[in-house]
Design a protein around this motif. Sequence first.
Motif, PDB file in Angstrom:
ATOM      1  N   ILE A  14       1.562   7.086  -6.644  1.00 16.71           N
ATOM      2  CA  ILE A  14       0.520   8.084  -6.925  1.00 16.71           C
ATOM      3  C   ILE A  14       1.028   9.482  -6.599  1.00 16.71           C
ATOM      4  O   ILE A  14       0.825  10.430  -7.378  1.00 16.71           O
ATOM      5  N   VAL A  15       1.708   9.646  -5.487  1.00 15.87           N
ATOM      6  CA  VAL A  15       2.243  10.960  -5.101  1.00 15.87           C
ATOM      7  C   VAL A  15       3.267  11.435  -6.121  1.00 15.87           C
ATOM      8  O   VAL A  15       3.266  12.605  -6.521  1.00 15.87           O
TER       9      VAL A  15
ATOM     10  N   GLY B  53       0.812  -1.211   0.000  1.00 21.84           N
ATOM     11  CA  GLY B  53       0.000   0.000   0.000  1.00 21.84           C
ATOM     12  C   GLY B  53       0.847   1.263   0.000  1.00 21.84           C
ATOM     13  O   GLY B  53       0.509   2.255  -0.649  1.00 21.84           O
ATOM     14  N   ARG B  54       1.968   1.220   0.740  1.00 24.26           N
ATOM     15  CA  ARG B  54       2.853   2.393   0.788  1.00 24.26           C
ATOM     16  C   ARG B  54       3.514   2.628  -0.576  1.00 24.26           C
ATOM     17  O   ARG B  54       3.673   3.771  -0.998  1.00 24.26           O
TER      18      ARG B  54
ATOM     19  N   PHE C  14       2.278   1.816  -3.531  1.00 17.65           N
ATOM     20  CA  PHE C  14       1.241   2.340  -4.415  1.00 17.65           C
ATOM     21  C   PHE C  14       0.983   3.809  -4.116  1.00 17.65           C
ATOM     22  O   PHE C  14       0.849   4.630  -5.039  1.00 17.65           O
ATOM     23  N   ARG C  15       0.918   4.180  -2.848  1.00 22.66           N
ATOM     24  CA  ARG C  15       0.694   5.572  -2.455  1.00 22.66           C
ATOM     25  C   ARG C  15       1.862   6.456  -2.897  1.00 22.66           C
ATOM     26  O   ARG C  15       1.660   7.558  -3.394  1.00 22.66           O
ATOM     27  N   LEU C  16       3.095   5.953  -2.765  1.00 21.78           N
ATOM     28  CA  LEU C  16       4.271   6.696  -3.208  1.00 21.78           C
ATOM     29  C   LEU C  16       4.235   6.913  -4.722  1.00 21.78           C
ATOM     30  O   LEU C  16       4.550   7.998  -5.205  1.00 21.78           O
TER      31      LEU C  16
END
Length: 52
Positions: free
Chosen positions: A9-10, A2-3, A5-7
Motif C-alpha cells: 500500500i505504501v 500484514g507488513r 500488505f502495508r508495504l
Amino acid sequence: MGRLFRLLIVLIVLAAIAFVGYAYLGPILGADFSAPQEEIRVPVTLQSGNDS
C-alpha cells in the motif's frame, strides 16, 4: 503478511504521488506532453442511398 500488505500500500501511494508530481513538474523539467499537431486528409467517397 500484514507488513507485506502495508508495504505494498505504501509503495502504491508513493508511486501515485510520483506520477502526479511528474505530471505537474514534467513541463518545467523539459518533458513535452502535448500531442503531435499535424493535418490528416483522407479522401471520402459518398454514395447515394439508391443502391438497393
